[in-house]
Design an enzyme around this catalytic site. Structure first.
Site, short mmCIF file in Angstrom:
data_model
loop_
_atom_site.label_atom_id
_atom_site.label_comp_id
_atom_site.label_asym_id
_atom_site.label_seq_id
_atom_site.Cartn_x
_atom_site.Cartn_y
_atom_site.Cartn_z
CB CYS A 97 13.84 -6.39 2.26
SG CYS A 97 13.04 -5.23 3.39
CG HIS A 115 13.10 -2.31 0.17
ND1 HIS A 115 12.57 -3.58 0.33
CD2 HIS A 115 13.97 -2.40 -0.87
CE1 HIS A 115 13.09 -4.39 -0.58
NE2 HIS A 115 13.95 -3.69 -1.32
CB CYS A 134 -0.91 0.01 1.22
SG CYS A 134 -1.91 1.51 1.36
#
Length: 490
Positions: A138, A441, A65
């Site tokens: 990640c 990230h 999102c």
């Protein structure tokens, strides 16, 4: 828009497919262009749906999102997200089955051509393999890719004998762990070994670290769930648990015996943590001297502490400097952070030192010296700090060298070190993109056989040194430069 086949994302509002933010960012631009300017706070359901906020990764089927700037782990009441996943999987399977041989050949040629580069006029293939994102993993992928490019550490695990954890009917078969399994017979070392072996076999398909992540869930409860985690915290937990497991036996053979057989390190180089020495401490282990002086009576206290990494503060005077090209003041360098770590510091009122001579807590000064440097120097830049209620990020750019980091001036006894033993060259960098520790990230840059690669989950690309030095580093891995004779190699 850019014809890229890397990191495709499909908009769940209009089905448009665009590349991710770490390719050319067209998926994010699609969301930004679709925003409806609202004149008041009231929004109709139609307006809310028309803003193209949710998209899905066409490779891993994970959902993101843009409004929340985070991955979505829940579903609608009707389970529409899961239905879409199943629909995409059926489309993929039916297309593959309909023309299996032709499509396989096209995909293989396309994938191979995308991983070719020219070196000295000849064409070679990129041998690096990406890691699939299992849902906000990640942080783990960036650490695993970094560790896989530290030769002294990676080679030891790859040379360990394989361990079969299952017997009977499943012996010899490839087994897939699920996170709901009740099996306690897990080995972090074994799954870590398998992952490292898979990363440099030249596979064109990203490797899924599902089995390793299952073990992480079993033995590291802090990392259960799908929320974003701190890569540095994960690295410390991973190294600590590897160190503990390596102290046991391996197929009836002592792992310390294996380490001694595969290593030429002398006893004087050993750094023990919890009274034990493994490849973790042999590669990452160093020793700090913590020197505290009472300001009232002058009593000096010295303490030696082993370390696997050094956590460095970014000096406060640089915290508004977000890019290298900003003109407001000098650029913060890694040397500034190291100097701040080792400079003499007066302890504040909350850290009063218990002086054994004065028999009470007194004002004092503290200074760190490095008594022994490790083979691989891991430097963690403290980018996250707590305010009253939030953990904010320090987004300052810190300049760091790719080669020749000289640590001699931070040593307790620099005169006893050789001319090359204090010089370090960069092996890998972990970068956090985003504003907070619980979002954003992680990607990694790493050097392999003289070339730099960018690891972004399943995508691996060649990159230039100029790109690496512009990164806002979070964790830096520096490898000790070997003497020209090569006599002291691990």
């Amino acid at each position: 828009m850019c014809r890229s086949n890397k990191s495709p994302w499909v908009c769940l509002t209009c089905s448009s497919v665009h590349c991710g933010r770490y390719v050319n960012g067209h998926a994010k631009k699609h969301y930004e262009d679709a925003q409806v300017p609202l004149t008041n706070h009231k929004k109709t359901e139609k307006q809310d749906k028309a803003q193209h906020t949710v998209c899905m990764d066409c490779s891993s089927y994970s959902t993101y999102c843009y409004r929340c700037d985070d991955f979505v782990v829940n579903d609608t009441k009707l389970g529409l997200v899961q239905k879409l996943r199943e629909h995409f999987q059926n489309l993929e399977n039916s297309a593959f089955t309909a023309d299996r041989h032709r499509k396989r050949k096209v995909l293989e040629n396309s994938s191979l051509n995308s991983k070719l580069l020219k070196v000295n006029g000849s064409t070679t293939a990129i041998c690096a393999t990406g890691l699939r994102n299992l849902g906000n993993t990640c942080f783990m992928n960036a650490i695993l890719q970094s560790l896989s490019n530290i030769e002294q550490f990676c080679c030891y695990f790859k040379e360990l004998p394989a361990v079969e954890l299952r017997n009977g009917k499943t012996a010899g078969r490839r087994t897939y762990h699920t996170r709901s399994q009740g099996d306690d017979n897990v080995s972090l070392v074994e799954e870590f070994r398998k992952t490292l072996c898979a990363l440099w076999q030249g596979s064109q398909t990203a490797f899924s670290p599902e089995s390793l992540f299952y073990v992480v869930w079993k033995i590291m409860p802090n990392f259960r769930g799908y929320q974003q985690q701190d890569a540095h915290e994960f690295m410390r937990y991973l190294l600590d648990h590897l160190h503990l497991e390596l102290q046991g036996g391996f197929n009836g053979v002592s792992r310390s015996t294996i380490l001694q057989e595969n290593s030429s390190m002398s006893a004087s180089n050993k750094c023990c943590i919890h009274g034990a020495w493994t490849v973790v401490t042999a590669v990452f282990g160093g020793i700090l001297q913590n020197e505290v002086n009472c300001l009232i009576c002058g009593t000096e206290s010295r303490k030696f502490d082993p370390f696997l990494d050094l956590s460095l503060d970014i000096p406060s005077q640089f915290r508004n400097k977000r890019s290298k090209n900003q003109e407001n003041g000098p650029v913060c360098s890694l040397r500034d952070c190291l100097r701040s770590f080792t400079d003499l510091e007066e302890l504040d009122e909350t850290e009063l030192y218990m002086c054994h001579k004065c028999k009470k807590k007194q004002k004092s000064t503290k200074k760190f010296w490095i008594q022994k440097l490790p083979k691989v120097l891991c430097l963690h830049l403290k980018r996250f700090h707590w305010t009253a209620y939030l953990r904010n990020k320090v987004d300052t750019y810190v300049e760091f060298p790719l080669r020749g980091l000289d640590m001699k001036c931070y040593l307790l006894e620099p005169e006893n070190s050789g001319p090359e033993s204090c010089l370090y060259d960069l092996a890998a960098v972990v970068v956090h993109h985003g504003s907070g520790v619980g979002s954003g990230h992680y990607t990694a840059f790493a050097a392999h056989e003289g070339r730099w690669f960018h690891f972004n989950d399943s995508t691996v690309t060649l990159t230039e040194e100029e790109t690496v030095v512009k990164a806002k580093a979070y964790i830096l891995f520096y490898v000790e430069r070997q003497a020209k004779t090569g006599a002291d190699k691990l």
